[in-house]
Design a protein around this motif. Structure first.
Motif, short mmCIF file in Angstrom:
data_model
loop_
_atom_site.label_atom_id
_atom_site.label_comp_id
_atom_site.label_asym_id
_atom_site.label_seq_id
_atom_site.Cartn_x
_atom_site.Cartn_y
_atom_site.Cartn_z
N GLY A 202 118.78 30.66 -61.67
CA GLY A 202 119.85 31.20 -60.84
C GLY A 202 119.41 32.25 -59.84
O GLY A 202 120.25 32.85 -59.15
N GLY A 203 118.11 32.50 -59.76
CA GLY A 203 117.60 33.53 -58.85
C GLY A 203 116.61 34.43 -59.57
O GLY A 203 116.17 34.14 -60.68
N THR A 229 119.10 36.76 -55.88
CA THR A 229 118.79 37.75 -56.91
C THR A 229 119.83 37.67 -58.00
O THR A 229 121.01 37.94 -57.77
CB THR A 229 118.76 39.17 -56.33
N GLU A 230 119.42 37.27 -59.19
CA GLU A 230 120.36 37.13 -60.29
C GLU A 230 120.72 38.48 -60.90
O GLU A 230 121.89 38.76 -61.18
CB GLU A 230 119.79 36.21 -61.38
N ILE A 231 119.71 39.34 -61.11
CA ILE A 231 119.98 40.62 -61.77
C ILE A 231 118.89 41.63 -61.42
O ILE A 231 117.72 41.26 -61.23
CB ILE A 231 120.08 40.45 -63.30
N VAL A 232 119.28 42.90 -61.34
CA VAL A 232 118.35 44.00 -61.08
C VAL A 232 118.44 44.99 -62.24
O VAL A 232 119.53 45.46 -62.59
CB VAL A 232 118.67 44.73 -59.77
N PHE A 233 117.30 45.28 -62.85
CA PHE A 233 117.18 46.31 -63.88
C PHE A 233 116.46 47.52 -63.31
O PHE A 233 115.69 47.42 -62.35
CB PHE A 233 116.35 45.79 -65.07
N GLY A 234 116.65 48.68 -63.94
CA GLY A 234 115.81 49.84 -63.67
C GLY A 234 116.40 50.85 -62.72
O GLY A 234 117.60 50.86 -62.42
N GLN A 260 123.83 39.26 -58.04
CA GLN A 260 124.88 38.72 -58.90
C GLN A 260 125.27 39.66 -60.04
O GLN A 260 126.44 39.80 -60.38
CB GLN A 260 124.41 37.38 -59.47
N ARG A 261 124.27 40.28 -60.66
CA ARG A 261 124.52 41.20 -61.77
C ARG A 261 123.58 42.40 -61.63
O ARG A 261 122.55 42.31 -60.97
CB ARG A 261 124.28 40.52 -63.12
N GLY A 281 132.24 45.29 -62.30
CA GLY A 281 133.07 44.88 -63.43
C GLY A 281 132.23 44.32 -64.57
O GLY A 281 131.28 44.95 -65.03
N ASP A 282 132.58 43.10 -65.04
CA ASP A 282 131.84 42.52 -66.16
C ASP A 282 130.46 42.00 -65.76
O ASP A 282 129.71 41.52 -66.62
CB ASP A 282 132.66 41.41 -66.82
N LYS A 283 130.11 42.11 -64.50
CA LYS A 283 128.76 41.77 -64.03
C LYS A 283 127.83 42.99 -64.06
O LYS A 283 126.67 42.90 -63.68
CB LYS A 283 128.81 41.20 -62.61
#
Length: 296
Positions: A202-203, A229-234, A260-261, A281-283
């Motif tokens: 998904g990215g 980009t599905e998700i970014v941490f940090g 996305q998240r 929100g929930d993302k």
């Protein structure tokens, strides 16, 4: 049934729900940060995460204090002798100090670090032109008596360590990249930093240390791998950023970059946590110290 067993069972059930039957999953576990609700872990300013993807285990950053890093790693049951490699995002102590403990237990592990002059990881060459020779000076005033060595490497802070200096975006394993950006911001001008980028259906899954170049500059750099980009941490380094600028950035993350998240931590800052949580929100995924996030 003890509380520890209950937490383990709940974690396994949650993993099964998130991942689905028989599906391979990615996991990011936060080993070091200054917020979280675990009474077994020690909070401190800094960042570290264990990233698991496609059978590989990757240590990303190592926190601010080697003893605290060791405590948290052991409390979470992480075996650093089993990691495939490590990535240290940049030279700041709150991301790199735990390398002392890592090298104690796994002295030969490959550690990707940004090529950054005399960064303490060693190996970077100092070119002769750096000394700007002036032949009018007497020899005793000139570097190396006016005859600098053809090859001069910067020193290193560690007696051991297989440090690999990264000068450009590099695929270090199939579908796993370290992306190099350079800060153009006051206070960290010209400082390079590495972001971990993992290709998923998904990215991209991105893990940032401090985002000193700015998260938008990082997203532009990672878009050459995958524009999604599905998700970014940090850490997003917004802890001192005016709220008006944070609001603009949050809008850009959603509309321009279509992230996305998001699972922010470390230097993102409480005002940005609040605004990102409201917008996503929930993302928005909570990623405090000790959190383990599993993704299908």
């Amino acid at each position: 049934m003890t509380k520890r067993i209950i937490r383990l069972v709940v974690g396994l059930v949650l993993a099964a729900v998130v991942c689905g039957s028989g599906a391979a999953a990615d996991r990011v576990t936060i080993l070091y940060d200054a917020f979280g609700d675990s009474k077994e872990l020690t909070k401190d300013w800094g960042f570290s995460a264990l990233v698991e993807h496609d059978g590989k285990k990757i240590l990303f950053d190592s926190g601010n204090n080697a003893e605290i890093f060791e405590h948290n790693v052991k409390a979470l049951g992480v075996d650093l002798t089993k990691i495939d490699f490590a990535v240290i995002s940049h030279r700041h102590a709150d991301h790199a100090t735990g390398v002392k403990y890592l090298l104690k237990v796994n002295p030969t592990v490959t550690i990707y670090v940004p090529a950054d002059g005399a960064n303490g990881f060693g190996g970077n060459q100092v070119p002769p032109a750096f000394f700007r020779p002036d032949a009018e000076l007497p020899a005793k005033m000139r570097y190396f008596g006016g005859t600098p060595p053809e090859s001069l490497n910067s020193g290193k802070l560690y007696d051991t360590g297989n440090f690999v200096l990264v000068r450009a975006t590099t695929e270090v394993a199939p579908g796993i990249f370290v992306v190099r950006t350079v800060s153009e911001k006051k206070g960290t001008l010209e400082m390079p930093e590495l972001t971990l980028a993992i290709k998923r259906p998904g990215g991209l899954l991105l893990v940032d240390g401090c985002s000193h170049a700015g998260i938008e500059a990082i997203l532009e750099a990672t878009s050459t791998i995958d524009p999604r980009t599905e998700i970014v941490f940090g850490g997003l380094h917004l802890v001192t950023t005016p709220v008006e600028e944070i609001d603009t950035l949050v809008t850009n993350l959603q509309t321009k970059w279509k992230v996305q998240r998001i699972a922010p931590g470390h230097c993102t800052g409480e005002p940005a946590f609040a605004r990102l949580r409201k917008a996503y929100g929930d993302k928005y995924l909570y990623a405090g110290l000790g959190t383990s996030i599993v993704m299908k």
